[in-house]
Design an enzyme around this catalytic site. Structure first.
Site, PDB file in Angstrom:
ATOM      1  N   LYS A 135       2.937   5.414  -8.958  1.00  0.00           N
ATOM      2  CA  LYS A 135       2.804   5.381  -7.505  1.00  0.00           C
ATOM      3  C   LYS A 135       1.905   6.521  -7.026  1.00  0.00           C
ATOM      4  O   LYS A 135       1.044   6.314  -6.150  1.00  0.00           O
ATOM      5  CB  LYS A 135       4.182   5.467  -6.827  1.00  0.00           C
ATOM      6  CG  LYS A 135       4.133   5.413  -5.308  1.00  0.00           C
ATOM      7  CD  LYS A 135       3.622   4.075  -4.781  1.00  0.00           C
ATOM      8  CE  LYS A 135       3.278   4.104  -3.300  1.00  0.00           C
ATOM      9  NZ  LYS A 135       4.433   4.165  -2.415  1.00  0.00           N
ATOM     10  N   LYS A 138       1.296  13.419   2.507  1.00  0.00           N
ATOM     11  CA  LYS A 138       2.448  13.759   1.653  1.00  0.00           C
ATOM     12  C   LYS A 138       2.191  13.311   0.209  1.00  0.00           C
ATOM     13  O   LYS A 138       2.435  14.061  -0.743  1.00  0.00           O
ATOM     14  CB  LYS A 138       3.718  13.061   2.177  1.00  0.00           C
ATOM     15  CG  LYS A 138       4.978  13.370   1.377  1.00  0.00           C
ATOM     16  CD  LYS A 138       6.141  12.414   1.695  1.00  0.00           C
ATOM     17  CE  LYS A 138       6.003  11.077   0.963  1.00  0.00           C
ATOM     18  NZ  LYS A 138       7.218  10.249   0.934  1.00  0.00           N
ATOM     19  N   THR A 147       8.955   6.800  -2.371  1.00  0.00           N
ATOM     20  CA  THR A 147       7.884   7.579  -2.980  1.00  0.00           C
ATOM     21  C   THR A 147       8.242   9.048  -2.881  1.00  0.00           C
ATOM     22  O   THR A 147       8.218   9.634  -1.804  1.00  0.00           O
ATOM     23  CB  THR A 147       6.545   7.314  -2.274  1.00  0.00           C
ATOM     24  OG1 THR A 147       6.222   5.935  -2.418  1.00  0.00           O
ATOM     25  CG2 THR A 147       5.429   8.156  -2.892  1.00  0.00           C
TER      26      THR A 147
END
Lengths: 296, 296, 296, 296
Positions: free
Chosen positions: B171, B239, B96
């Site tokens: 995502k 994040k 990711t």
């Protein structure tokens, strides 16, 4: 047999009252405008002239009206529920109103000699018709148990949330979460559309993940269809988030994300979507981002 | 037979690689630290000396590492995936990372003559072990179809989200929604606790409503147990929300609620909960409100 | 006499360089596009062929360019400031860039044997022309004192904010506060307009209160005039809030209000106002609320 | 000579009443608790037994009490201002209350035959003593002009903001901006401290920039001193932001940053700082970030 009074025959109230009728209760109804009473009268249900008369006749008085002012008006002033209350009356307040308003209503009823349960319901018109609303009851255990058969006719399950006021707090909890989740889903869809993703693909991914739930399934569908017919309107969601934030301020729970969600619903109202479904919270976001989540 | 290289044998990567092995692919693995390679070596799986050697041997190179810097380092500098890439190599980037980082990686691979798919996965260690991660693939249809058997060994379903970069955007979409929903759930629980509600009763109500979903079910349980062992840590969620907000800024999607959620995760990090499960976002909220959602 | 190199002759950089020239420094300038160098050449100022040549000639190299990528490009790659750096060179980095970018630049310069000061400036074109920018210097005291005469030619006051990096942090602090205040002022004006208040009367009240300041005075005036010619554009303010939030995430300072302000500037960008003055943050708010703060 | 009644001799009201006395008006005062009336009685000022008696004696009745409920109680119920109102009475409502509450009060006074001005004041105890509060008057021009000499004795300047209700809206505007700015300043200081900056240096930079204003100057100083003695307490600022957000919801002005600021003040209340100065909004932020802005 228990006589049940039911005040407020709106989109939610009417099917709830029919369910009481179907369950065999001796029912007496009242609505501020008589057109909503008509079908009940035609079906042989008693219609009261006033909330006061209804209360005099009923053992248990259920009410579901638009807001806290409407509840206060019912109890006091001309409408006179309180005048009808005696020691054999239990008032079941089912409208979604603030905590302070609930406690004020409870005090008035108790002072008038009656018993009080706050039992707002979670769910929309479909569950109201099916008798599968989630009933959120606050009150003394004995009183809640006494009215449970009545609530069971309209709700499944009925959850006893605590003492008087906790039904209301639970309703605010539920709608806070609902509003936050709806506005977050809208932000996510707009993010995705602005990034080049397809709504249908996003829906597939959500339905295969940890957030697979009826809300995102149904709202994803109506958004893709551009169908904003109100199941639960923006105005109501805005009202409920405002009530929750008021209460949160009193109990010392800072809610920065919920506060942001309220302003998103405020934007939808400001842009003329107040009467549309809560999913319309996406519309000002789409305008700003210059995208549409509607399927071609 | 297709030779699959797999780089990154962390908590997610290791079970994913085992699934490739179980599916019968000719597998070669690499990890920055050799201890994670050991079990594979013992089971007879090939272990490469470097990403460059791995890439030379493999037809398809999958990588799942911590962040965009780690991906850049893999491709360039000493690690040399790019040096190993030729026209028969397909790189499947599963970490990711940000959209710009994805596109930069894709450009490097393409310039080196290879083909590129971004295929981050949604799900935690359990689904990684079960091969039921949701695979989010971005790339040309032909390339995605070529690597689909490999993805199928690790994921179910595999969703083709669009061209290169759209797997990454999907995502970010998923984790944006996840982060918003988690923080909103935390706010709702703290609101409820501060209002006198019981966590177990709140969970019952949620599980009977439109937001009944695996996330709220599992996180409600771990919060009630005071169990913050990391499935998906606060640091990662922070994040990912940061990456999503970066991307949202580029594509012109203002996300006020998501921005608030990011700051809630930032507070959890600041209070020392960065390595704990994302549900620990509730802990600073509880401290501020002076309540606990933990069951007695 | 000290030879000063100056890279970046944009709207800010050009008047700053002229002030160095006026102060009698031996000046050599460079700009990526030669048209901006022309007036300097015509006035007899040396123009360097490349940043590398400029650096070889100069004792102190000042640069003020658009962003962190531009700074990195100046130092490394073809532009080669680093190749020109020796132990007698001091690089004064005056662009507004992130903290991590500043530290990376400092490391590169130091490794090349030079000395480094970060000295971003606060103020717009007017103060740049008048030499009254606020200089925010980060570096060792000795180095800052060595370059202070140069900074004094462009700034008044020059504030030594701490070691290397603290000039950058102070700039982020200032622009965070500026962005928050600007967006808050916009919200307040829109609130007032929607409530029926007159902008001129609101300005009178603000100027008589605890928030009487140049920002609200000037932006109140330009908003009332509908004048959004860029002094400091929305795009830059958005960039600076993004940099501040990045840094805040690293140091563990959750900033919910600043996060909301960033999204307001994001909305202005999304609606096409990125190149307009930061005061244009009010425009999407006005659109949503259906009001205008422009005077008739 | 005009007889002025003054109700509410609190921290603000008492010096305001003394200024009326000093200006030579025939003054009659009332306070809910008699201890606050004592100094006036000793100085020979008339003290009324009740708001009703005060109103009967006075031509103009000023009141400044804690909130909307207190105003409603003054007018109605036992306190009976309304009973004392006749066609020669002008009520000047100076408390900070909501817009709807103001309009309700205005209606009651008008129905009772009197005239109404809402004239909340901006400023703290110092300006109240000096007669330099900013008076924010809403009402018909003729009525405002009639009471202007009275307002002039307490305020400088007196700003006529529009018709009845606009004084209140202006007060909400001012305090919205004040609350947003205070919380933004707190976020900026915490950001700076967490980044390694010194408070005194930050203050120097702010005082040299576009946001140089009395608020940041004074609050920067008290924060550096760790002095949170209340000039304007967190509780009041929280109340005023809540009133502004209520009103903003009604008029369709979504205010995401103001909403975030309200939650920051809510956090300060939740952590026990409600009675401290509004600058204490910084304290939960400092706790979360693990920094202190207090000077050594």
């Amino acid at each position: 047999m228990t006589t049940v009074g039911f005040i407020g025959l709106g989109a939610m109230g009417a099917p709830m009252a029919w369910n009481l009728d179907d369950a065999g209760f001796d029912l007496v109804v009242y609505n501020r405008t008589t057109d909503r009473e008509q079908p009940f009268a035609e079906a042989g249900v008693s219609v009261a002239d006033s909330p006061k008369h209804l209360t005099k006749r009923a053992d248990v008085v259920c009410c579901i009206v638009s807001d806290g002012d409407a509840v206060a008006e019912l109890l006091e002033r001309d409408l006179g529920v309180l005048e009808g209350v005696d020691q054999d009356t239990t008032v079941v307040q089912m409208s979604t109103i603030g905590y302070a308003e609930t406690m004020a209503a409870a005090d008035l009823v108790t002072e008038a000699g009656g018993r009080f349960v706050d039992a707002p319901v979670s769910g929309t018109v479909g569950p109201a018709e099916d008798g599968t609303l989630v009933g959120l009851a606050g009150g003394e255990t004995e009183v809640v148990e006494d009215v449970r058969p009545i609530l069971d006719a309209m709700c499944e399950p009925v959850v006893h949330c605590g003492e008087v006021g906790q039904g209301t707090n639970m309703k605010l909890f539920v709608n806070l979460l609902l509003g936050d989740a709806m506005a977050a889903f809208a932000e996510a869809l707009v993010f995705g559309r602005a990034s080049g993703l397809d709504v249908e693909t996003m829906r597939t991914v959500v339905s295969n993940g940890a957030l697979d739930c009826p809300l995102f399934d149904s709202k994803g569908g109506t958004i893709a269809d551009g169908d904003f017919a109100p199941r639960f309107p923006v105005d109501y969601q805005f009202k409920d988030l405002s009530l929750a934030l008021d209460r949160a301020g009193e109990v010392g729970a800072p809610l920065s994300q919920t506060a942001a969600a309220r302003e998103s619903f405020s934007a939808a109202r400001a842009r003329g979507h107040g009467g549309e479904d809560m999913a319309a919270v996406i519309q000002p976001m789409e305008e700003t981002a210059g995208v549409e989540a509607r399927e071609e």
